[in-house]
Design a protein around this motif. Structure first.
Motif, PDB file in Angstrom:
ATOM      1  N   GLN A   1      18.144   8.374   9.130  1.00  0.00           N
ATOM      2  CA  GLN A   1      17.639   8.923  10.396  1.00  0.00           C
ATOM      3  C   GLN A   1      18.014  10.394  10.562  1.00  0.00           C
ATOM      4  O   GLN A   1      17.178  11.197  10.982  1.00  0.00           O
ATOM      5  CB  GLN A   1      18.152   8.079  11.570  1.00  0.00           C
ATOM      6  CG  GLN A   1      17.510   6.694  11.578  1.00  0.00           C
ATOM      7  CD  GLN A   1      17.737   5.960  12.888  1.00  0.00           C
ATOM      8  OE1 GLN A   1      17.741   6.556  13.952  1.00  0.00           O
ATOM      9  NE2 GLN A   1      17.911   4.651  12.804  1.00  0.00           N
TER      10      GLN A   1
ATOM     11  N   ILE B   1      13.895   7.753   0.343  1.00  0.00           N
ATOM     12  CA  ILE B   1      13.134   6.498   0.225  1.00  0.00           C
ATOM     13  C   ILE B   1      13.784   5.602  -0.824  1.00  0.00           C
ATOM     14  O   ILE B   1      13.962   4.405  -0.608  1.00  0.00           O
ATOM     15  CB  ILE B   1      11.662   6.797  -0.144  1.00  0.00           C
ATOM     16  CG1 ILE B   1      10.970   7.542   0.994  1.00  0.00           C
ATOM     17  CG2 ILE B   1      10.913   5.502  -0.472  1.00  0.00           C
ATOM     18  CD1 ILE B   1       9.616   8.122   0.628  1.00  0.00           C
TER      19      ILE B   1
ATOM     20  N   GLY C   1       9.879   0.542  -3.595  1.00  0.00           N
ATOM     21  CA  GLY C   1       8.563   1.175  -3.507  1.00  0.00           C
ATOM     22  C   GLY C   1       7.595   0.484  -4.441  1.00  0.00           C
ATOM     23  O   GLY C   1       7.961  -0.460  -5.149  1.00  0.00           O
TER      24      GLY C   1
ATOM     25  N   ARG D   1      -1.830   9.733   1.164  1.00  0.00           N
ATOM     26  CA  ARG D   1      -1.639   8.810   2.289  1.00  0.00           C
ATOM     27  C   ARG D   1      -1.419   9.599   3.560  1.00  0.00           C
ATOM     28  O   ARG D   1      -0.501  10.399   3.648  1.00  0.00           O
ATOM     29  CB  ARG D   1      -0.397   7.948   2.044  1.00  0.00           C
ATOM     30  CG  ARG D   1      -0.683   6.660   1.331  1.00  0.00           C
ATOM     31  CD  ARG D   1       0.620   5.932   1.124  1.00  0.00           C
ATOM     32  NE  ARG D   1       0.954   5.893  -0.278  1.00  0.00           N
ATOM     33  CZ  ARG D   1       2.137   6.215  -0.776  1.00  0.00           C
ATOM     34  NH1 ARG D   1       3.095   6.626   0.013  1.00  0.00           N
ATOM     35  NH2 ARG D   1       2.345   6.127  -2.053  1.00  0.00           N
TER      36      ARG D   1
ATOM     37  N   GLU E   1       0.809  -1.219   0.000  1.00  0.00           N
ATOM     38  CA  GLU E   1       0.000   0.000   0.000  1.00  0.00           C
ATOM     39  C   GLU E   1       0.845   1.272   0.000  1.00  0.00           C
ATOM     40  O   GLU E   1       0.305   2.372   0.052  1.00  0.00           O
ATOM     41  CB  GLU E   1      -0.922  -0.004   1.226  1.00  0.00           C
ATOM     42  CG  GLU E   1      -1.986  -1.091   1.134  1.00  0.00           C
ATOM     43  CD  GLU E   1      -2.642  -1.353   2.488  1.00  0.00           C
ATOM     44  OE1 GLU E   1      -2.529  -0.495   3.375  1.00  0.00           O
ATOM     45  OE2 GLU E   1      -3.254  -2.426   2.637  1.00  0.00           O
ATOM     46  N   GLY E   2       2.179   1.106  -0.052  1.00  0.00           N
ATOM     47  CA  GLY E   2       3.046   2.280  -0.106  1.00  0.00           C
ATOM     48  C   GLY E   2       3.252   2.975   1.234  1.00  0.00           C
ATOM     49  O   GLY E   2       3.879   4.013   1.306  1.00  0.00           O
TER      50      GLY E   2
ATOM     51  N   LEU F   1      10.556   5.344   6.166  1.00  0.00           N
ATOM     52  CA  LEU F   1      11.918   5.680   5.742  1.00  0.00           C
ATOM     53  C   LEU F   1      12.217   7.172   5.837  1.00  0.00           C
ATOM     54  O   LEU F   1      13.358   7.584   5.677  1.00  0.00           O
ATOM     55  CB  LEU F   1      12.153   5.192   4.305  1.00  0.00           C
ATOM     56  CG  LEU F   1      12.057   3.676   4.115  1.00  0.00           C
ATOM     57  CD1 LEU F   1      12.211   3.322   2.646  1.00  0.00           C
ATOM     58  CD2 LEU F   1      13.102   2.963   4.938  1.00  0.00           C
ATOM     59  N   VAL F   2      11.207   7.993   6.070  1.00  0.00           N
ATOM     60  CA  VAL F   2      11.472   9.431   6.175  1.00  0.00           C
ATOM     61  C   VAL F   2      11.391   9.907   7.620  1.00  0.00           C
ATOM     62  O   VAL F   2      11.424  11.101   7.895  1.00  0.00           O
ATOM     63  CB  VAL F   2      10.539  10.280   5.276  1.00  0.00           C
ATOM     64  CG1 VAL F   2      10.730   9.896   3.825  1.00  0.00           C
ATOM     65  CG2 VAL F   2       9.083  10.147   5.668  1.00  0.00           C
ATOM     66  N   ARG F   3      11.273   8.948   8.555  1.00  0.00           N
ATOM     67  CA  ARG F   3      11.256   9.326   9.969  1.00  0.00           C
ATOM     68  C   ARG F   3      12.596   8.963  10.615  1.00  0.00           C
ATOM     69  O   ARG F   3      13.226   7.995  10.216  1.00  0.00           O
ATOM     70  CB  ARG F   3      10.141   8.595  10.704  1.00  0.00           C
ATOM     71  CG  ARG F   3       8.781   9.196  10.476  1.00  0.00           C
ATOM     72  CD  ARG F   3       7.756   8.407  11.223  1.00  0.00           C
ATOM     73  NE  ARG F   3       6.446   9.036  11.116  1.00  0.00           N
ATOM     74  CZ  ARG F   3       5.333   8.410  11.446  1.00  0.00           C
ATOM     75  NH1 ARG F   3       5.358   7.174  11.885  1.00  0.00           N
ATOM     76  NH2 ARG F   3       4.179   9.029  11.340  1.00  0.00           N
ATOM     77  N   PRO F   4      12.981   9.741  11.643  1.00  0.00           N
ATOM     78  CA  PRO F   4      14.317   9.526  12.214  1.00  0.00           C
ATOM     79  C   PRO F   4      14.364   8.373  13.212  1.00  0.00           C
ATOM     80  O   PRO F   4      14.921   8.496  14.289  1.00  0.00           O
ATOM     81  CB  PRO F   4      14.603  10.859  12.903  1.00  0.00           C
ATOM     82  CG  PRO F   4      13.258  11.368  13.304  1.00  0.00           C
ATOM     83  CD  PRO F   4      12.305  10.888  12.247  1.00  0.00           C
ATOM     84  N   LEU F   5      13.770   7.235  12.864  1.00  0.00           N
ATOM     85  CA  LEU F   5      13.836   6.051  13.708  1.00  0.00           C
ATOM     86  C   LEU F   5      14.166   4.853  12.828  1.00  0.00           C
ATOM     87  O   LEU F   5      13.906   4.871  11.628  1.00  0.00           O
ATOM     88  CB  LEU F   5      12.491   5.793  14.405  1.00  0.00           C
ATOM     89  CG  LEU F   5      11.925   6.838  15.360  1.00  0.00           C
ATOM     90  CD1 LEU F   5      10.563   6.397  15.869  1.00  0.00           C
ATOM     91  CD2 LEU F   5      12.857   7.071  16.533  1.00  0.00           C
ATOM     92  N   ASP F   6      14.712   3.800  13.450  1.00  0.00           N
ATOM     93  CA  ASP F   6      15.028   2.594  12.715  1.00  0.00           C
ATOM     94  C   ASP F   6      13.751   2.004  12.087  1.00  0.00           C
ATOM     95  O   ASP F   6      12.732   1.892  12.761  1.00  0.00           O
ATOM     96  CB  ASP F   6      15.647   1.580  13.686  1.00  0.00           C
ATOM     97  CG  ASP F   6      15.945   0.280  12.998  1.00  0.00           C
ATOM     98  OD1 ASP F   6      16.892   0.254  12.198  1.00  0.00           O
ATOM     99  OD2 ASP F   6      15.216  -0.700  13.234  1.00  0.00           O
TER     100      ASP F   6
ATOM    101  N   TYR G   1      10.199  12.642  17.194  1.00  0.00           N
ATOM    102  CA  TYR G   1      11.169  13.668  16.805  1.00  0.00           C
ATOM    103  C   TYR G   1      11.865  14.320  17.994  1.00  0.00           C
ATOM    104  O   TYR G   1      12.697  15.209  17.814  1.00  0.00           O
ATOM    105  CB  TYR G   1      10.481  14.749  15.954  1.00  0.00           C
ATOM    106  CG  TYR G   1      10.123  14.255  14.580  1.00  0.00           C
ATOM    107  CD1 TYR G   1      11.077  14.193  13.557  1.00  0.00           C
ATOM    108  CD2 TYR G   1       8.839  13.821  14.287  1.00  0.00           C
ATOM    109  CE1 TYR G   1      10.760  13.734  12.297  1.00  0.00           C
ATOM    110  CE2 TYR G   1       8.511  13.344  13.025  1.00  0.00           C
ATOM    111  CZ  TYR G   1       9.471  13.309  12.031  1.00  0.00           C
ATOM    112  OH  TYR G   1       9.153  12.847  10.788  1.00  0.00           O
TER     113      TYR G   1
ATOM    114  N   ASP H   1       6.956   3.681   2.799  1.00  0.00           N
ATOM    115  CA  ASP H   1       7.706   4.908   2.491  1.00  0.00           C
ATOM    116  C   ASP H   1       7.813   5.822   3.707  1.00  0.00           C
ATOM    117  O   ASP H   1       8.855   6.415   3.959  1.00  0.00           O
ATOM    118  CB  ASP H   1       7.014   5.690   1.374  1.00  0.00           C
ATOM    119  CG  ASP H   1       7.151   4.993   0.027  1.00  0.00           C
ATOM    120  OD1 ASP H   1       7.860   3.974  -0.033  1.00  0.00           O
ATOM    121  OD2 ASP H   1       6.541   5.463  -0.946  1.00  0.00           O
ATOM    122  N   ARG H   2       6.695   5.947   4.422  1.00  0.00           N
ATOM    123  CA  ARG H   2       6.652   6.855   5.560  1.00  0.00           C
ATOM    124  C   ARG H   2       7.700   6.486   6.610  1.00  0.00           C
ATOM    125  O   ARG H   2       8.317   7.352   7.215  1.00  0.00           O
ATOM    126  CB  ARG H   2       5.229   6.825   6.160  1.00  0.00           C
ATOM    127  CG  ARG H   2       5.038   7.520   7.447  1.00  0.00           C
ATOM    128  CD  ARG H   2       5.330   9.011   7.358  1.00  0.00           C
ATOM    129  NE  ARG H   2       4.418   9.722   6.479  1.00  0.00           N
ATOM    130  CZ  ARG H   2       4.574  11.002   6.155  1.00  0.00           C
ATOM    131  NH1 ARG H   2       5.585  11.703   6.626  1.00  0.00           N
ATOM    132  NH2 ARG H   2       3.729  11.585   5.326  1.00  0.00           N
TER     133      ARG H   2
ATOM    134  N   GLY I   1      15.869  12.292   8.225  1.00  0.00           N
ATOM    135  CA  GLY I   1      14.487  12.363   8.689  1.00  0.00           C
ATOM    136  C   GLY I   1      14.220  13.503   9.665  1.00  0.00           C
ATOM    137  O   GLY I   1      13.126  14.040   9.701  1.00  0.00           O
TER     138      GLY I   1
END
Lengths: 272, 341
Positions: free
Chosen positions: B98, B78, A269, B111, A96-97, A103-108, B131, A100-101, B101
């Motif tokens: 990270q 990504i 993706g 989404r 469902e894509g 991968l843009v957050r600063p967590l593993d 964050y 992606d989200r 991000g």
């Protein structure tokens, strides 16, 4: 680095708070799940009881001991279900894509998969503990410090074995978009083959459960140590194998995690 | 290193090629696909370069499948590009996801990142933890966003019950919670009504002005771009076609203005023969003309018209960005207008 650790920790606490709020939001659904969980394990135990009432013992295992085998499996398995259950959502996240989200957050990314708020609560783990308390009474388990250590190692290692297999299946979805069938096949293999002593199966199944999908390390091998069982009819193994569960768990998890890293790098993706 | 170059985003020769197994039809074909090594390659983005200064608000536009989202996915870390390079906030996005991000915000219009089952405010609390936003900053941002986006009225409503417009406003606040220096907006106003679009545009403009936040906006809605962006980057078939100001593209590729004149009498007899003027349409007392802005002065044209019959009303319209861009897509850049100076 310390900062990243603090953020992971506070996000994880927030995750459990949200789980609780979600549970309150959908109370009816939670109680249906709880009832289903009790019935599910009740039916499994009932099937073992019916089977065992036909035979006084199975390769030297009495019904109490087979009951104990199931209880030991439940400990590791429900620990995995409590903390790592959302690994099964990876195929949906990718398809469902929504991956992606992460991968843009600063967590593993793996941490984020495992802390997706949902209706997760340690209810099944509590049931497993109750079943285990009954089972250890039935087999008159002799408690000592080494018993405690072995049980803790077997439960933790067992959870990691369970998780490692699920992680490998989840990682495959970076290449093959839809794989829920494989997950269910492996889960039912695990459910069915861990219920009885490994020694009743033929050589091929024993090899599979010991070395390929090492579910035998979740309950059978630790149980042989705890119940002082050694050479079984037609099957010989080192009686100390039960102590190796955490090692097997660590090795399988390490392998699964490397595979996961490889999959992440391949991630393309779902489209443009 | 970052001090030497003041660009907040640098993309050089970004290229992304997707590799996939060539699919065959039918059940047997699908089975064959499993064992096939017959790959097909699709060039999604080819050799795209551009730089952004801090505080810029840039429209990144192109038709469906042009490679907009693929570019955004490379800039946000990504996707790993097949070749080429980019830095965002001085970081290579896919190498240190990270760190990357923490400095970027992303809104995917299609989404949500909000947590469906619980009140909006719970998603914000989760993001605060993710964050590492301090309580003081969190309170300040929430107050600010509530003012700008009117979040108060639905802050305690479960996200699943929000309208699309409310949800989008929530998503914008969520993406800005950690004060990112760069924000990527992928189709942020898709499906929204006029009021919600306006609220979102005002929010973007205000954050850009007050905080100097850099925005990259991909959209189909060129009204968004015309209202918000001074600069556009145009891509098609994965390649950059144009990079510059909206004014310049209008001057270069939309050299004609439209004039509509209403007369008191029938306009059938009106005839204008001036170089650079063309009659498009006559309709009773109305006539529609097109004239080149560089060659013809509007006042001279109106005087010429008024000599022929009594004028009632005149309106002059600029070419629409949408028309210009459609022409570029259809005819290519070179044939759409005069050669660059």
């Amino acid at each position: 680095m310390a900062d990243a650790g603090a953020r992971h920790w506070s996000a994880y606490r927030e995750f459990w708070r949200l789980n609780f709020l979600t549970l309150m939001e959908y109370k009816v659904n939670f109680f249906i799940w709880l009832a289903f969980t009790i019935v599910y394990h009740g039916v499994a135990l009932g099937a073992i009881w019916i089977m065992m009432s036909r035979f006084p013992s199975m390769n030297g295992w009495h019904w109490q001991q087979v009951f104990f085998l199931y209880a030991l499996y439940m400990l590791g398995h429900t620990l995995n279900n409590t903390f790592f259950f959302t690994i099964g959502e990876v195929p949906d996240l990718v398809r469902e894509g929504r991956f992606d989200r992460l991968l843009v957050r600063p967590l593993d990314p793996l941490f984020q998969v495992l802390s997706q708020p949902g209706q997760i609560w340690p209810d099944e783990l509590v049931i497993a503990l109750i079943v285990f308390i009954l089972a250890q009474g039935a087999v008159h388990l002799q408690w000592s410090s080494s018993t405690v250590v072995l049980l803790v190692l077997a439960t933790l290692g067992g959870a990691y074995i369970d998780f490692a297999i699920q992680l490998i299946i989840a990682t495959l979805s970076f290449w093959v978009v839809r794989l829920d069938a494989l997950r269910w096949v492996v889960m039912s293999l695990e459910n069915d083959f861990t219920r009885y002593p490994l020694s009743i199966y033929n050589r091929a199944v024993r090899i599979m459960l010991a070395y390929v999908f090492p579910f035998a390390f979740m309950n059978y091998f630790p149980a042989t140590v705890l119940l002082h069982k050694s050479a079984e009819v037609g099957y010989t193994f080192n009686p100390q194998l039960g102590w190796l569960t955490p090692v097997v768990g660590a090795v399988w998890f390490a392998a699964a995690y490397s595979f996961w890293r490889l999959g992440l790098n391949k991630y393309q993706g779902t489209g443009s | 290193m970052a001090a030497a170059i003041n660009m907040i985003i640098q993309a050089s020769h970004l290229t992304k090629q997707f590799k996939s197994v060539r699919r065959k039809e039918g059940v047997l074909g699908t089975l064959a696909t499993l064992f096939s090594h017959d790959y097909e390659f699709k060039d999604a983005v080819t050799d795209v370069s551009f730089d952004l200064e801090p505080g810029e608000l840039v429209g990144y536009i192109g038709p469906n499948g042009a490679g907009k989202s693929t570019t955004i996915k490379m800039l946000t870390g990504i996707l790993v590009p097949t070749s080429g390079h980019c830095t965002v906030n001085g970081i290579v996005p896919w190498q240190d996801r990270q760190a990357n991000g923490r400095g970027i915000g992303v809104v995917f219009g299609q989404r949500t990142q909000l947590y469906w089952d619980l009140p909006l405010v719970e998603s914000f609390r989760l993001l605060k933890a993710i964050y590492g936003v301090s309580q003081a900053s969190y309170d300040r941002h929430l107050k600010k966003f509530s003012e700008l986006l009117g979040l108060d009225e639905f802050m305690r409503t479960p996200v699943r019950q929000l309208s699309l417009g409310q949800r989008m406003r929530g998503d914008f606040a969520a993406a800005m919670m950690h004060e990112p220096a760069v924000v990527f907006l992928d189709e942020p106003t898709i499906g929204l009504d006029v009021v919600a679009k306006e609220a979102i545009r005002n929010f973007i403009a205000s954050v850009n002005k007050e905080r100097g936040t850099t925005f990259i906006l991909t959209t189909h809605d060129l009204n968004d771009v015309e209202k918000l962006c001074a600069r556009i980057i145009l891509i098609d078939h994965g390649r950059k076609l144009y990079d510059g100001s909206i004014d310049a593209i209008k001057k270069r590729y939309g050299p004609n203005r439209l004039l509509t004149a209403d007369f008191l009498t029938d306009a059938a007899g009106v005839d204008i023969r001036m170089p650079g003027v063309a009659v498009l349409e006559r309709d009773g007392q109305r006539i529609r003309l097109e004239f080149e802005r560089e060659r013809v002065r509007a006042d001279e044209l109106i005087v010429a018209l008024s000599r022929q019959a009594d004028l009632k009303d005149v309106t002059i319209a600029e070419p629409e960005l949408e028309t210009i861009i459609r022409q570029i897509y259809e005819r290519g850049l070179d044939r759409s207008g005069p050669a660059p100076q």
